[in-house]
Scaffold this active site. Structure first.
Site, PDB file in Angstrom:
ATOM      1  N   LYS A  36      53.331  -7.511 -55.246  1.00 40.26           N
ATOM      2  CA  LYS A  36      53.793  -8.872 -54.973  1.00 40.26           C
ATOM      3  C   LYS A  36      52.985  -9.839 -55.838  1.00 40.26           C
ATOM      4  O   LYS A  36      51.919  -9.485 -56.340  1.00 40.26           O
ATOM      5  CB  LYS A  36      53.553  -9.186 -53.492  1.00 40.26           C
ATOM      6  CG  LYS A  36      54.520  -8.498 -52.558  1.00 40.26           C
ATOM      7  CD  LYS A  36      55.615  -9.452 -52.222  1.00 40.26           C
ATOM      8  CE  LYS A  36      56.707  -8.846 -51.408  1.00 40.26           C
ATOM      9  NZ  LYS A  36      57.102  -9.719 -50.305  1.00 40.26           N
ATOM     10  N   GLU A  63      51.353  -5.348 -49.899  1.00 38.50           N
ATOM     11  CA  GLU A  63      52.129  -4.856 -51.040  1.00 38.50           C
ATOM     12  C   GLU A  63      51.495  -5.323 -52.344  1.00 38.50           C
ATOM     13  O   GLU A  63      51.457  -6.517 -52.633  1.00 38.50           O
ATOM     14  CB  GLU A  63      53.582  -5.348 -50.921  1.00 38.50           C
ATOM     15  CG  GLU A  63      54.313  -4.726 -49.743  1.00 38.50           C
ATOM     16  CD  GLU A  63      55.657  -5.386 -49.454  1.00 38.50           C
ATOM     17  OE1 GLU A  63      56.601  -5.187 -50.216  1.00 38.50           O
ATOM     18  OE2 GLU A  63      55.745  -6.123 -48.439  1.00 38.50           O
ATOM     19  N   GLU A  80      62.310 -12.305 -40.233  1.00 42.81           N
ATOM     20  CA  GLU A  80      60.945 -12.203 -40.774  1.00 42.81           C
ATOM     21  C   GLU A  80      60.092 -13.256 -40.105  1.00 42.81           C
ATOM     22  O   GLU A  80      60.525 -14.409 -39.959  1.00 42.81           O
ATOM     23  CB  GLU A  80      60.880 -12.518 -42.279  1.00 42.81           C
ATOM     24  CG  GLU A  80      61.555 -11.538 -43.177  1.00 42.81           C
ATOM     25  CD  GLU A  80      61.483 -11.965 -44.655  1.00 42.81           C
ATOM     26  OE1 GLU A  80      60.515 -12.642 -45.075  1.00 42.81           O
ATOM     27  OE2 GLU A  80      62.431 -11.615 -45.374  1.00 42.81           O
ATOM     28  N   GLU A 113      50.829 -13.744 -50.760  1.00 36.17           N
ATOM     29  CA  GLU A 113      51.991 -12.850 -50.719  1.00 36.17           C
ATOM     30  C   GLU A 113      51.593 -11.370 -50.611  1.00 36.17           C
ATOM     31  O   GLU A 113      52.350 -10.554 -50.106  1.00 36.17           O
ATOM     32  CB  GLU A 113      52.862 -13.036 -51.971  1.00 36.17           C
ATOM     33  CG  GLU A 113      53.473 -14.420 -52.100  1.00 36.17           C
ATOM     34  CD  GLU A 113      54.696 -14.629 -51.210  1.00 36.17           C
ATOM     35  OE1 GLU A 113      55.225 -13.639 -50.671  1.00 36.17           O
ATOM     36  OE2 GLU A 113      55.097 -15.789 -51.047  1.00 36.17           O
TER      37      GLU A 113
END
Ligand SMILES: *[C@@H]1O[C@H](CO)[C@@H](O)[C@H](O)[C@H]1NC(C)=O
Length: 344
Positions: A314, A311, A259, A319
């Protein structure tokens, strides 16, 4: 002397590129309730020249969509499944029979990873037994060519600066040391999540932004022994190489960056569309250069960008803003993934 070293480094580069350098991967995170269907996501990856995907949990709809795609796949287990995978060989066998075996003929599996970022911590001791049971299950299914590993964060490091001083923390060492030996004996890599962003955001007044962003013209450098670092990404990867070199033979365990990314918003220091676009494009070019890091010049860097989508489930803040794409598949910012290709 310099000439001989340079020629040696070039020889290693040639070896690594002839053994099949991967392109650029993306993490397919799914902590959201508004994402497109898996077949649309995989088609988007292919259309945008993304060559590999990493899945955080086995999802048969996604695996079905990956059939015939040619994409390389890193398949993770849920952290919640580590206890059963570690203690119950038949559970590991059924995991492989459900999620790997039915797809293996048409999906190019790169690695199966036992857990994500659980070292150090309560689940850490489960990782190696889970890796062993998954490896046995894969071998039992005739899929011994799929390597088993785990993904760690830089929280495993007790020391990371300068990179040559990289060492695992006392807390992480009892679990990560034996994992490194396991990986070394199988020539499998350790997957590492690398986030210069969080180092920058924690201390923006002392970390030069260009150094964190891998900007080519960064004036900031770190000189360490005989080598010079012009970006934090390489420095973190080499701190991990140094730590691994203390517990396994130097160079015996490769690092794959599972990542890396930069938020485009969410209110954190340096979280902006411009910085995210700069960082990710720089990482893609960094991978495409085929260069290794100063400590491992012959080992081309492989990396998976975090993440495919913004997303919405999250935690609030940065985030939610690591995505390359919005859930409607429009770009948050442009990334030229062809820059990771061998012809770039
Ligand atoms: C990028 O992907 C497109 C669509 O699959 C393909 O036609 C093109 O050749 C690829 N470009 C490179 C540089 O790989």
């Amino acid at each position: 002397m310099m000439g001989a070293l340079w020629i040696a480094a070039c020889g290693l580069l040639l070896l690594s590129s002839s053994s099949g350098v991967e392109g650029i991967g993306v993490n397919y995170g799914m902590i959201a309730n508004n994402l497109p269907s898996p077949d649309k996501v995989i088609a988007l990856c292919r259309a945008r020249n993304i060559t590999d995907v990493r899945l955080f949990h086995p999802d048969t709809a996604v695996l079905a969509a990956l059939r015939g795609s040619g994409l390389g796949v890193v398949l993770g287990t849920l952290n919640e499944d580590l206890a059963r995978l570690a203690s119950d060989a038949s559970f590991a066998a059924s995991w492989v029979q459900s999620y790997v075996q039915p797809f293996a003929g048409a999906v190019r599996f790169l690695y199966v990873t036992a857990g994500n970022e659980v070292i150090p911590g309560d689940l850490a001791a489960l990782v190696l037994p889970a890796m062993r049971n998954l490896e046995s299950a894969l071998r039992g299914a005739g899929l011994g060519g799929v390597a088993v590993t785990t993904a760690v964060s830089t929280a495993v490091l007790g020391s990371s600066y300068p990179p040559s001083q990289g060492a695992f923390s006392e807390e992480a060492l009892p679990t990560v040391g034996p994992i490194a030996s396991f990986l070394a004996s199988r020539s499998a890599p350790l997957l590492v999540n690398v986030y210069p962003y969080f180092a920058y955001a924690a201390d923006p007044s002392s970390v030069p932004l260009d150094y964190a962003l891998l900007q080519p013209a960064s004036a900031a450098t770190v000189t360490d022994g005989g080598v010079e670092y012009t970006n934090m990404f390489d420095a973190i990867v080499d701190a991990m190489h140094a730590a691994l070199g203390r517990v396994a033979a130097s160079g015996a365990v490769d690092v794959v960056v599972s990542e890396t990314g930069w938020p485009s918003g969410g209110g954190g220091a340096g979280a902006s569309v411009g910085n995210a676009a700069a960082y990710v494009n720089n990482v893609v070019r960094r991978v495409g250069s085929g260069r290794g890091t100063p400590r491992r010049p012959g080992k081309a860097v492989e990396a998976f960008v975090f993440a495919m989508f913004n997303e919405n489930q999250k935690p609030e803040g940065v985030e939610r803003h690591f995505g390359l794409f919005e859930p409607d598949m429009t770009e948050v910012y442009h990334v030229d993934f062809t820059a990771a290709g061998p012809s770039a």
